[in-house]
Design a protein around this motif. Structure first.
Motif, PDB file in Angstrom:
ATOM      1  N   ILE A 133       0.888  -1.225   0.166  1.00 30.99           N
ATOM      2  CA  ILE A 133      -0.038   0.432   0.127  1.00 30.99           C
ATOM      3  C   ILE A 133       1.053   1.202   0.154  1.00 30.99           C
ATOM      4  N   PHE A 134       1.493   0.622   0.393  1.00 30.36           N
ATOM      5  CA  PHE A 134       3.254   2.410   0.654  1.00 30.36           C
ATOM      6  C   PHE A 134       3.428   2.859  -0.044  1.00 30.36           C
ATOM      7  N   GLY A 135       3.369   1.381  -1.032  1.00 34.53           N
ATOM      8  CA  GLY A 135       4.501   1.476  -2.596  1.00 34.53           C
ATOM      9  C   GLY A 135       3.993   2.052  -3.601  1.00 34.53           C
ATOM     10  N   VAL A 136       1.902   1.551  -3.216  1.00 35.88           N
ATOM     11  CA  VAL A 136       1.654   2.083  -4.426  1.00 35.88           C
ATOM     12  C   VAL A 136       1.267   3.666  -4.136  1.00 35.88           C
ATOM     13  N   CYS A 137       1.590   3.718  -3.045  1.00 38.12           N
ATOM     14  CA  CYS A 137       1.191   5.626  -2.676  1.00 38.12           C
ATOM     15  C   CYS A 137       2.306   6.245  -3.152  1.00 38.12           C
ATOM     16  N   ARG A 138       3.766   5.817  -2.207  1.00 34.31           N
ATOM     17  CA  ARG A 138       5.192   5.948  -3.623  1.00 34.31           C
ATOM     18  C   ARG A 138       4.855   6.316  -5.615  1.00 34.31           C
ATOM     19  N   GLU A 139       4.225   5.155  -5.319  1.00 35.20           N
ATOM     20  CA  GLU A 139       4.287   5.509  -7.291  1.00 35.20           C
ATOM     21  C   GLU A 139       3.423   6.465  -7.080  1.00 35.20           C
ATOM     22  N   VAL A 140       2.285   6.438  -6.922  1.00 34.60           N
ATOM     23  CA  VAL A 140       1.682   7.775  -7.978  1.00 34.60           C
ATOM     24  C   VAL A 140       2.011   9.204  -7.256  1.00 34.60           C
ATOM     25  N   ILE A 141       2.661   9.217  -6.147  1.00 41.77           N
ATOM     26  CA  ILE A 141       3.067  10.936  -5.567  1.00 41.77           C
ATOM     27  C   ILE A 141       4.620  11.303  -6.633  1.00 41.77           C
TER      28      ILE A 141
ATOM     29  N   VAL B  19      -1.625  12.191  -3.006  1.00 38.90           N
ATOM     30  CA  VAL B  19      -2.684  10.897  -2.421  1.00 38.90           C
ATOM     31  C   VAL B  19      -1.936  12.237  -0.921  1.00 38.90           C
ATOM     32  N   ARG B  20      -3.809  12.018  -0.109  1.00 42.43           N
ATOM     33  CA  ARG B  20      -3.593  12.405   0.972  1.00 42.43           C
ATOM     34  C   ARG B  20      -3.499  11.678   1.668  1.00 42.43           C
TER      35      ARG B  20
ATOM     36  N   ALA C  80      -3.921  -7.686  -7.334  1.00 45.48           N
ATOM     37  CA  ALA C  80      -5.213  -7.470  -6.565  1.00 45.48           C
ATOM     38  C   ALA C  80      -5.263  -6.086  -6.072  1.00 45.48           C
ATOM     39  N   LEU C  81      -3.936  -6.191  -4.713  1.00 46.03           N
ATOM     40  CA  LEU C  81      -3.487  -5.602  -3.928  1.00 46.03           C
ATOM     41  C   LEU C  81      -3.661  -3.353  -3.964  1.00 46.03           C
ATOM     42  N   GLU C  82      -3.052  -3.647  -4.810  1.00 45.61           N
ATOM     43  CA  GLU C  82      -1.866  -2.685  -5.918  1.00 45.61           C
ATOM     44  C   GLU C  82      -2.734  -2.027  -6.648  1.00 45.61           C
ATOM     45  N   SER C  83      -3.763  -2.894  -7.272  1.00 48.13           N
ATOM     46  CA  SER C  83      -4.811  -2.776  -8.347  1.00 48.13           C
ATOM     47  C   SER C  83      -5.655  -1.461  -7.127  1.00 48.13           C
ATOM     48  N   CYS C  84      -6.223  -2.774  -6.662  1.00 49.97           N
ATOM     49  CA  CYS C  84      -7.388  -1.880  -5.797  1.00 49.97           C
ATOM     50  C   CYS C  84      -6.828  -0.119  -5.508  1.00 49.97           C
ATOM     51  N   PHE C  85      -5.234  -0.161  -4.462  1.00 49.10           N
ATOM     52  CA  PHE C  85      -5.447   1.122  -4.074  1.00 49.10           C
ATOM     53  C   PHE C  85      -4.700   2.136  -5.274  1.00 49.10           C
ATOM     54  N   ALA C  86      -4.488   1.550  -6.283  1.00 47.45           N
ATOM     55  CA  ALA C  86      -3.977   3.060  -7.324  1.00 47.45           C
ATOM     56  C   ALA C  86      -5.358   3.187  -8.486  1.00 47.45           C
ATOM     57  N   PHE C  87      -5.977   1.699  -7.989  1.00 45.86           N
ATOM     58  CA  PHE C  87      -7.632   2.974  -8.970  1.00 45.86           C
ATOM     59  C   PHE C  87      -7.581   3.268  -7.565  1.00 45.86           C
ATOM     60  N   ALA C  88      -8.193   2.933  -6.485  1.00 46.42           N
ATOM     61  CA  ALA C  88      -8.881   4.264  -5.133  1.00 46.42           C
ATOM     62  C   ALA C  88      -8.178   5.134  -5.161  1.00 46.42           C
ATOM     63  N   MET C  89      -6.670   5.732  -5.298  1.00 47.44           N
ATOM     64  CA  MET C  89      -5.525   6.980  -5.599  1.00 47.44           C
ATOM     65  C   MET C  89      -6.595   7.369  -6.383  1.00 47.44           C
ATOM     66  N   ASN C  90      -7.125   6.870  -7.583  1.00 51.41           N
ATOM     67  CA  ASN C  90      -6.758   7.940  -8.661  1.00 51.41           C
ATOM     68  C   ASN C  90      -8.398   8.346  -8.481  1.00 51.41           C
ATOM     69  N   ASP C  91      -9.026   7.718  -7.880  1.00 44.73           N
ATOM     70  CA  ASP C  91     -10.586   8.316  -8.277  1.00 44.73           C
ATOM     71  C   ASP C  91     -10.501   9.299  -7.043  1.00 44.73           C
ATOM     72  N   MET C  92     -10.093   8.518  -6.048  1.00 46.73           N
ATOM     73  CA  MET C  92     -10.027   9.944  -4.694  1.00 46.73           C
ATOM     74  C   MET C  92      -9.612  11.180  -4.458  1.00 46.73           C
ATOM     75  N   PHE C  93      -8.268  11.072  -5.294  1.00 48.47           N
ATOM     76  CA  PHE C  93      -7.026  12.339  -4.966  1.00 48.47           C
ATOM     77  C   PHE C  93      -6.853  13.022  -6.344  1.00 48.47           C
ATOM     78  N   ASN C  94      -7.368  12.245  -7.894  1.00 47.05           N
ATOM     79  CA  ASN C  94      -6.352  13.243  -8.704  1.00 47.05           C
ATOM     80  C   ASN C  94      -7.553  12.498 -10.227  1.00 47.05           C
ATOM     81  N   ASP C  95      -8.906  12.705  -9.558  1.00 46.89           N
ATOM     82  CA  ASP C  95     -10.200  13.052 -11.152  1.00 46.89           C
ATOM     83  C   ASP C  95     -10.028  12.062 -12.146  1.00 46.89           C
ATOM     84  N   ASN C  96      -9.047  10.658 -11.579  1.00 49.86           N
ATOM     85  CA  ASN C  96      -9.332   9.496 -12.753  1.00 49.86           C
ATOM     86  C   ASN C  96      -8.515  10.194 -13.687  1.00 49.86           C
ATOM     87  N   LYS C  97      -7.264  10.381 -13.566  1.00 50.08           N
ATOM     88  CA  LYS C  97      -6.427  11.513 -14.586  1.00 50.08           C
ATOM     89  C   LYS C  97      -5.300  10.591 -15.082  1.00 50.08           C
TER      90      LYS C  97
END
Ligand code: GLA
Length: 378
Positions: A90-98, A104-105, A126-143
């Protein structure tokens, strides 16, 4: 599952969250080809990870894993990487998004899943994709582009989990579509959906329960063998090699690397053959290729184990159309294409024989091809 995690979320954090989910995957054929720029043919399945998430107004992430009954908290700075392996995904996904310039907030999350761990069904993707998808939807307007979400998961494995994996699992988990397999060209990243109906047949997984753990496994060594051979042949990857080139360079390649490359080169063609055969409803060819893949993975690539070889033998004896070890190997499942009328006998025989030899039955997972990452609407 939704009710369970919703309740846990409310008890722990006193608020409500939004729900996201992503799936594990199967792969019909095309194993250890993704990091060789070859083809894979996976699909997402009805085993998934679900997360209930809400922003918390801080720069910290507070995570509760319902299945493990484990809690972890970390900041979003590199220096705050958690010690727990499961939280590093989960941490890795957040870092990679940033790292890619997105946002990511801090958030609170409870997650749970029914993707069996260590069975080769890509619970981590599955875990990574779930969080990557969520971070995109919650904080990045699915950009963030969908493919980038898969790459975020893959980079998480590389940079935070020590597995130098290809793109197949995260791709399947992000792009999965109900009733469809997907052929991905791992070089051009072009993909095509193939409706998968297989009337008169069932797809079923048999889990040997032999622990499959890619972290610290010889998985990375297999990849190095392939890269060494490609370098010796003077090509970018084994995608560009054929059997004649390999034979011609035999004297300059170790025996072991030669076997690894022989498997990969054969597998590249088998994926294309299987896709063609499927379009003609020619399941005999599909099945034959699956057995060939098993042989190659067992004898040349050496990622099988006695338990998986035994499940493959039983499948053959029961007249199963196609059977092979699935995923990275070193344990986990076989995937089997079975005629409807042979199914009950196959399952009963596999359970009895395997139990007799290894003291426990394999776990049976009928495959349902399902959607990948998505937001769960109310
Ligand atoms: C694991 C990896 C994938 C792929 C398979 C083998 O699942 O994560 O990238 O290499 O093994 O096909």
């Amino acid at each position: 599952m939704k009710e369970r995690i919703s309740k846990l979320f409310n008890e722990r954090f006193g608020t409500k969250g939004q729900f996201y989910a992503s799936a594990g995957r199967i792969n019909l054929i095309g194993e250890h080809t993704d990091y060789n720029d070859g083809f894979v043919f996976p699909g997402a399945i009805d085993k998934y990870i679900m997360a209930c998430i809400n922003v918390n107004g801080t720069d910290r992430v507070r995570v509760y894993s319902a299945d493990m009954d484990a809690y972890c908290e970390f900041g979003l700075n590199e220096a705050d990487a958690p010690a727990e392996q499961w939280a590093r995904y989960i941490f890795g996904v957040c870092r990679e998004v940033i790292k890619r310039g997105f946002v990511v907030r801090g958030f609170d999350v409870v997650f749970a899943g029914n993707v069996p761990l260590g069975a080769g069904l890509s619970s981590s993707a599955a875990l990574e994709s779930c969080f990557a998808f969520a971070m995109n939807d919650m904080f990045n307007d699915n950009k963030i582009e969908k493919f980038e979400l898969a790459l975020i998961g893959q980079s998480t494995e590389h940079n935070y989990c020590g597995v130098n994996c290809g793109i197949m699992d995260q791709f399947a988990s992000v792009f999965g579509k109900k009733d469809c397999l997907m052929r991905l060209d791992c070089r051009s990243l072009e993909y095509e959906y193939f409706p998968f109906k297989a009337d008169g047949y069932k797809l079923v997984l048999l889990d040997s329960k032999v622990k499959h753990e890619l972290v610290d496994s010889p998985y990375n060594k297999r990849r190095q063998s392939c890269e060494r051979v490609a370098a010796t042949l003077g090509v970018k990857s084994l995608r560009d090699a054929d059997m004649a080139m390999l034979e011609a360079a035999k004297d300059r390649i170790s025996e072991e690397d030669f076997m690894r490359a022989r498997y990969v080169i054969g597998e590249k063609q088998r994926v294309l053959d299987v896709c063609d055969a499927l379009q003609r409803d020619d399941f005999e060819t599909v099945g034959r290729c699956m057995y060939e893949t098993h042989n190659g993975l067992s004898k040349d690539y050496e990622v099988s184990c006695v338990e998986l070889d035994y499940l493959n033998d039983i499948a053959r004896e029961c007249g199963v159309t196609g059977s092979r070890i699935m995923g990275g190997g070193f344990g986990g499942c076989t995937i089997n294409l079975v005629k409807d009328e042979l199914y009950d006998n196959f399952i009963a025989t596999a359970k009895a024989k395997f139990n007799e030899r290894y003291g426990h039955e394999p776990v049976v997972y009928p495959v349902v091809i399902s959607d990948g990452a998505h937001k769960c609407e109310d």
